[in-house]
Design a protein around this motif. Structure first.
Motif, PDB file in Angstrom:
ATOM      1  N   ARG A  29       0.840  -1.209   0.000  1.00  0.00           N
ATOM      2  CA  ARG A  29       0.000   0.000   0.000  1.00  0.00           C
ATOM      3  C   ARG A  29       0.872   1.255   0.000  1.00  0.00           C
ATOM      4  O   ARG A  29       0.588   2.228  -0.703  1.00  0.00           O
ATOM      5  CB  ARG A  29      -0.914  -0.025   1.222  1.00  0.00           C
ATOM      6  CG  ARG A  29      -2.019   1.012   1.213  1.00  0.00           C
ATOM      7  CD  ARG A  29      -3.036   0.712   0.161  1.00  0.00           C
ATOM      8  NE  ARG A  29      -4.201   1.595   0.284  1.00  0.00           N
ATOM      9  CZ  ARG A  29      -4.905   1.996  -0.759  1.00  0.00           C
ATOM     10  NH1 ARG A  29      -4.584   1.614  -1.976  1.00  0.00           N
ATOM     11  NH2 ARG A  29      -5.955   2.779  -0.577  1.00  0.00           N
ATOM     12  N   GLN A  67       6.452   3.280   5.417  1.00  0.00           N
ATOM     13  CA  GLN A  67       6.646   4.713   5.232  1.00  0.00           C
ATOM     14  C   GLN A  67       7.907   5.209   5.936  1.00  0.00           C
ATOM     15  O   GLN A  67       8.529   6.176   5.484  1.00  0.00           O
ATOM     16  CB  GLN A  67       5.425   5.496   5.697  1.00  0.00           C
ATOM     17  CG  GLN A  67       5.468   6.947   5.194  1.00  0.00           C
ATOM     18  CD  GLN A  67       4.100   7.556   5.041  1.00  0.00           C
ATOM     19  OE1 GLN A  67       3.584   8.112   5.995  1.00  0.00           O
ATOM     20  NE2 GLN A  67       3.517   7.482   3.854  1.00  0.00           N
ATOM     21  N   LEU A  78       1.150   4.178  -2.985  1.00  0.00           N
ATOM     22  CA  LEU A  78       0.703   5.546  -2.669  1.00  0.00           C
ATOM     23  C   LEU A  78       1.824   6.305  -1.977  1.00  0.00           C
ATOM     24  O   LEU A  78       1.674   6.783  -0.850  1.00  0.00           O
ATOM     25  CB  LEU A  78      -0.549   5.488  -1.790  1.00  0.00           C
ATOM     26  CG  LEU A  78      -1.747   4.754  -2.412  1.00  0.00           C
ATOM     27  CD1 LEU A  78      -2.832   4.539  -1.369  1.00  0.00           C
ATOM     28  CD2 LEU A  78      -2.299   5.515  -3.609  1.00  0.00           C
ATOM     29  N   ARG A  79       2.942   6.439  -2.650  1.00  0.00           N
ATOM     30  CA  ARG A  79       4.155   7.012  -2.050  1.00  0.00           C
ATOM     31  C   ARG A  79       3.982   8.446  -1.581  1.00  0.00           C
ATOM     32  O   ARG A  79       4.631   8.869  -0.631  1.00  0.00           O
ATOM     33  CB  ARG A  79       5.316   6.958  -3.056  1.00  0.00           C
ATOM     34  CG  ARG A  79       5.781   5.553  -3.384  1.00  0.00           C
ATOM     35  CD  ARG A  79       6.793   5.558  -4.512  1.00  0.00           C
ATOM     36  NE  ARG A  79       7.250   4.201  -4.787  1.00  0.00           N
ATOM     37  CZ  ARG A  79       8.506   3.800  -4.706  1.00  0.00           C
ATOM     38  NH1 ARG A  79       9.447   4.656  -4.345  1.00  0.00           N
ATOM     39  NH2 ARG A  79       8.844   2.569  -4.973  1.00  0.00           N
ATOM     40  N   THR A  80       3.143   9.200  -2.254  1.00  0.00           N
ATOM     41  CA  THR A  80       3.010  10.618  -1.902  1.00  0.00           C
ATOM     42  C   THR A  80       1.865  10.893  -0.944  1.00  0.00           C
ATOM     43  O   THR A  80       1.631  12.038  -0.569  1.00  0.00           O
ATOM     44  CB  THR A  80       2.803  11.459  -3.176  1.00  0.00           C
ATOM     45  OG1 THR A  80       1.591  11.045  -3.823  1.00  0.00           O
ATOM     46  CG2 THR A  80       3.979  11.271  -4.140  1.00  0.00           C
ATOM     47  N   VAL A  81       1.138   9.847  -0.537  1.00  0.00           N
ATOM     48  CA  VAL A  81      -0.010  10.039   0.357  1.00  0.00           C
ATOM     49  C   VAL A  81       0.471  10.038   1.810  1.00  0.00           C
ATOM     50  O   VAL A  81       1.196   9.135   2.228  1.00  0.00           O
ATOM     51  CB  VAL A  81      -1.051   8.917   0.140  1.00  0.00           C
ATOM     52  CG1 VAL A  81      -2.193   9.052   1.132  1.00  0.00           C
ATOM     53  CG2 VAL A  81      -1.573   8.957  -1.292  1.00  0.00           C
ATOM     54  N   PRO A  82       0.085  11.029   2.615  1.00  0.00           N
ATOM     55  CA  PRO A  82       0.508  11.055   4.027  1.00  0.00           C
ATOM     56  C   PRO A  82       0.017   9.824   4.785  1.00  0.00           C
ATOM     57  O   PRO A  82      -1.079   9.301   4.502  1.00  0.00           O
ATOM     58  CB  PRO A  82      -0.141  12.332   4.565  1.00  0.00           C
ATOM     59  CG  PRO A  82      -0.419  13.168   3.367  1.00  0.00           C
ATOM     60  CD  PRO A  82      -0.718  12.217   2.252  1.00  0.00           C
ATOM     61  N   GLU A 118      -7.618   2.989   7.250  1.00  0.00           N
ATOM     62  CA  GLU A 118      -7.900   1.769   6.496  1.00  0.00           C
ATOM     63  C   GLU A 118      -7.802   0.528   7.385  1.00  0.00           C
ATOM     64  O   GLU A 118      -8.476  -0.477   7.139  1.00  0.00           O
ATOM     65  CB  GLU A 118      -6.920   1.618   5.337  1.00  0.00           C
ATOM     66  CG  GLU A 118      -7.088   2.624   4.223  1.00  0.00           C
ATOM     67  CD  GLU A 118      -6.118   2.363   3.082  1.00  0.00           C
ATOM     68  OE1 GLU A 118      -5.573   1.233   2.997  1.00  0.00           O
ATOM     69  OE2 GLU A 118      -5.899   3.284   2.274  1.00  0.00           O
ATOM     70  N   THR A 167      -1.188   9.653   7.659  1.00  0.00           N
ATOM     71  CA  THR A 167      -2.447   9.935   8.357  1.00  0.00           C
ATOM     72  C   THR A 167      -3.668   9.663   7.478  1.00  0.00           C
ATOM     73  O   THR A 167      -4.765   9.449   7.993  1.00  0.00           O
ATOM     74  CB  THR A 167      -2.487  11.391   8.850  1.00  0.00           C
ATOM     75  OG1 THR A 167      -2.161  12.273   7.757  1.00  0.00           O
ATOM     76  CG2 THR A 167      -1.500  11.605   9.982  1.00  0.00           C
ATOM     77  N   HIS A 168      -3.497   9.684   6.153  1.00  0.00           N
ATOM     78  CA  HIS A 168      -4.612   9.412   5.242  1.00  0.00           C
ATOM     79  C   HIS A 168      -4.793   7.922   4.987  1.00  0.00           C
ATOM     80  O   HIS A 168      -5.769   7.533   4.341  1.00  0.00           O
ATOM     81  CB  HIS A 168      -4.380  10.131   3.908  1.00  0.00           C
ATOM     82  CG  HIS A 168      -4.530  11.609   4.000  1.00  0.00           C
ATOM     83  ND1 HIS A 168      -4.734  12.412   2.901  1.00  0.00           N
ATOM     84  CD2 HIS A 168      -4.505  12.453   5.073  1.00  0.00           C
ATOM     85  CE1 HIS A 168      -4.833  13.674   3.281  1.00  0.00           C
ATOM     86  NE2 HIS A 168      -4.695  13.718   4.605  1.00  0.00           N
ATOM     87  N   LEU A 169      -3.869   7.105   5.476  1.00  0.00           N
ATOM     88  CA  LEU A 169      -3.933   5.666   5.228  1.00  0.00           C
ATOM     89  C   LEU A 169      -4.273   4.860   6.481  1.00  0.00           C
ATOM     90  O   LEU A 169      -4.759   3.735   6.377  1.00  0.00           O
ATOM     91  CB  LEU A 169      -2.588   5.166   4.672  1.00  0.00           C
ATOM     92  CG  LEU A 169      -2.132   5.782   3.349  1.00  0.00           C
ATOM     93  CD1 LEU A 169      -0.731   5.292   2.997  1.00  0.00           C
ATOM     94  CD2 LEU A 169      -3.107   5.461   2.231  1.00  0.00           C
TER      95      LEU A 169
END
Length: 309
Positions: free
Chosen positions: A207, A248, A211-215, A222, A217-219
């Motif tokens: 995951r 991360q 989604l390397r650029t997604v913070p 899930e 905190t947004h994951l």
């Protein structure tokens, strides 16, 4: 007697005390005790309770200690040495005093300005790095990056045997807080399943790669939603959380130190075996080789290097 012990070497952190009766670089016996966070006894009392049989048999041996015992919350605070720091600088910075007839030597931690321009500190990991260099002299030549996963994971640059700078990640403490104190893992019944744990960890790593650029905190939510909607088990979800955080952490370390992590032949990982294996897997996902090393053994080796430098 030539086979008599020469000193005691101890790794004393927040949760554990690990003491080793040594003759030079050889460990003769081991004993454990409470960490400095234990409320039951003062550090001095805990130490001498643990080594009482050794004191009775061998008299007042020097006691070399590393870790959080030298912190503000420990026995006596030892000021941080500044980077760059090698065995010479760290030996000069140690605190020496006497207690109950024993000479006590407590290692200094190390401070630096990290790659992000902020102050950073470590206490205990520097001794493990010295131990790695003492047992693997090639690590004391040239430029290397070490990973030291734990409650506060360290990514450290070593050049010609000296710690130059490092970056701390809150990965271990964050995982423990979210696992034990958040709602993320309260959506399914606890279970134990090694296959599920591996599957969940790998899914978390994947995951992060997708989604390397997604913070982060947004994951994180899930973890809970996948239990509620997709039927993810507790074991899967716990490992998925670990995969997200470690994935991360490694992703964030890649650009540090001018991208050194991508250029070295192999990354020594100093930590508990299970955690080192997880970081090895996360590094391998980026095509980076890793070599797990035993943290406790390297602490003893590092203290021995300081004692006999």
């Amino acid at each position: 007697m030539t086979d008599s012990p020469t000193h005691i070497a101890g790794d004393w952190g927040t949760t554990h005390l690990r003491l080793h009766l040594c003759r030079g670089a050889t460990v003769l016996e081991k004993v454990d005790g409470p960490g400095i966070g234990a409320p039951s006894a003062s550090p001095e009392a805990a130490l001498f309770d643990a080594i009482e049989p050794w004191s009775c048999n061998y008299g007042p041996l020097p006691i070399w200690l590393a870790g959080m015992i030298g912190s503000r919350n420990g026995w006596r605070e030892v000021p941080y040495a500044s980077c760059p720091a090698g065995v010479t600088e760290l030996r000069k910075s140690m605190l020496r005093f006497s207690a109950r007839g024993h000479e006590i030597i407590i290692g200094a931690g190390v401070s630096c300005t990290n790659p992000l321009g902020a102050p950073d500190v470590m206490r205990g990991e520097e001794t493990q790095i010295l131990g790695a260099i003492a047992t693997r002299p090639e690590l004391g030549r040239g430029r290397h990056i070490f990973a030291l996963p734990g409650t506060h994971t360290k990514w450290a640059i070593i050049e010609d045997g000296k710690l130059q700078t490092f970056q701390t990640s809150l990965s271990g403490e964050l995982y423990a807080l979210l696992r034990d104190r958040s709602t993320l893992l309260k959506a399914s019944t606890a279970d134990a399943n090694d296959a599920a744990e591996q599957r969940g960890f790998d899914a978390g790593l994947q995951r992060i790669r997708e989604l390397r650029t997604v913070p982060l905190t947004h994951l994180l939510f899930e973890v809970r939603a996948r239990q509620l909607i997709q039927g993810m088990t507790h074991a899967d979800a716990s490992a998925f959380l670990s995969g997200l955080i470690i994935g991360q952490d490694v992703l964030g370390a890649l650009p540090l130190f001018d991208g050194t992590l991508r250029t070295v032949a192999s990354v020594p990982i100093i930590g508990a075996p299970q955690l080192a294996a997880l970081y090895s897997a996360a590094l391998s996902a980026h095509g980076i080789d890793a070599e797990p090393l035993d943290a406790t053994a390297l602490t003893v080796a590092g203290l021995n290097a300081l004692a006999h430098h």
